[in-house]
Design a protein around this motif. Structure first.
Motif, PDB file in Angstrom:
ATOM      1  N   GLU A   1     -32.018   7.583  32.624  1.00 60.92           N
ATOM      2  CA  GLU A   1     -32.470   8.106  31.330  1.00 60.92           C
ATOM      3  C   GLU A   1     -33.479   7.160  30.676  1.00 60.92           C
ATOM      4  OE1 GLU A   1     -33.444  10.640  28.656  1.00 60.92           O
ATOM      5  OE2 GLU A   1     -32.113  11.178  30.295  1.00 60.92           O
ATOM      6  N   ALA A   2     -33.277   5.877  30.838  1.00 65.50           N
ATOM      7  CA  ALA A   2     -34.241   4.912  30.296  1.00 65.50           C
ATOM      8  C   ALA A   2     -35.598   5.066  30.991  1.00 65.50           C
ATOM      9  CB  ALA A   2     -33.716   3.492  30.459  1.00 65.50           C
TER      10      ALA A   2
ATOM     11  N   GLN B   1     -25.808   4.888  37.153  1.00 72.73           N
ATOM     12  CA  GLN B   1     -27.211   5.239  37.391  1.00 72.73           C
ATOM     13  C   GLN B   1     -27.788   6.091  36.269  1.00 72.73           C
ATOM     14  OE1 GLN B   1     -27.971   6.956  41.227  1.00 72.73           O
ATOM     15  NE2 GLN B   1     -27.068   5.243  42.325  1.00 72.73           N
ATOM     16  N   MET B   2     -26.915   6.774  35.547  1.00 71.42           N
ATOM     17  CA  MET B   2     -27.392   7.689  34.506  1.00 71.42           C
ATOM     18  C   MET B   2     -28.157   6.956  33.403  1.00 71.42           C
ATOM     19  SD  MET B   2     -24.337  10.474  34.141  1.00 71.42           S
ATOM     20  CE  MET B   2     -24.871  10.821  32.495  1.00 71.42           C
ATOM     21  N   GLU B   3     -27.644   5.824  32.957  1.00 73.25           N
ATOM     22  CA  GLU B   3     -28.282   5.106  31.862  1.00 73.25           C
ATOM     23  C   GLU B   3     -29.668   4.614  32.278  1.00 73.25           C
ATOM     24  OE1 GLU B   3     -25.212   4.423  33.057  1.00 73.25           O
ATOM     25  OE2 GLU B   3     -24.022   5.312  31.447  1.00 73.25           O
ATOM     26  N   GLY B   4     -29.748   4.043  33.466  1.00 71.27           N
ATOM     27  CA  GLY B   4     -31.036   3.571  33.975  1.00 71.27           C
ATOM     28  C   GLY B   4     -32.007   4.704  34.196  1.00 71.27           C
TER      29      GLY B   4
ATOM     30  N   TYR C   1     -35.295  10.712  39.195  1.00 66.38           N
ATOM     31  CA  TYR C   1     -34.252  10.453  38.197  1.00 66.38           C
ATOM     32  C   TYR C   1     -33.431  11.693  37.884  1.00 66.38           C
ATOM     33  CZ  TYR C   1     -37.293   6.469  37.830  1.00 66.38           C
ATOM     34  OH  TYR C   1     -38.052   5.371  38.136  1.00 66.38           O
TER      35      TYR C   1
ATOM     36  N   GLN D   1     -37.353   8.094  29.728  1.00 67.38           N
ATOM     37  CA  GLN D   1     -37.941   7.914  28.407  1.00 67.38           C
ATOM     38  C   GLN D   1     -39.289   7.211  28.510  1.00 67.38           C
ATOM     39  OE1 GLN D   1     -36.808   9.302  25.475  1.00 67.38           O
ATOM     40  NE2 GLN D   1     -38.888   8.718  24.895  1.00 67.38           N
TER      41      GLN D   1
ATOM     42  N   GLN E   1     -24.677  13.143  37.543  1.00 66.33           N
ATOM     43  CA  GLN E   1     -23.955  12.277  36.627  1.00 66.33           C
ATOM     44  C   GLN E   1     -23.325  11.098  37.368  1.00 66.33           C
ATOM     45  OE1 GLN E   1     -21.372  14.530  34.064  1.00 66.33           O
ATOM     46  NE2 GLN E   1     -23.059  15.722  33.249  1.00 66.33           N
TER      47      GLN E   1
END
Length: 77
Positions: free
Chosen positions: A44-45, A39-42, A28, A48, A35
């Motif tokens: 980062e999820a 793909q960034m949101e996935g 990831y 987490q 950036q």
């Protein structure tokens, strides 16, 4: 009789935990570093979820009273 320094054992356990977490983060990190849109949101999820998993492991290591409990927290042994 062998005496084990539990504080040193915990420190070693935390090193193992950090390395394992780093390996799980690796796929990831590229998406985050580059950036890449979409793909960034996935990424980062997913990161987490990994953070949450290893926060539990960290707490278990901190609470451990024996080397066996440290190993159990790490899922080894």
């Amino acid at each position: 009789m062998i005496l084990i320094n539990i504080d040193k054992a915990k420190a070693i356990g935390h090193d193992i935990r950090r390395k394992a977490r780093e390996k799980e983060f690796a796929p990831y990190d590229t998406a985050i570093a580059k950036q890449i849109p979409g793909q960034m949101e996935g990424a980062e999820a997913a990161r987490q979820v990994i953070r949450d998993k290893y926060a539990v492991v960290q707490a278990e290591i901190d609470a451990a009273a024996t080397p066996e409990e440290i190993k159990a927290a790490l899922g080894i042994g």
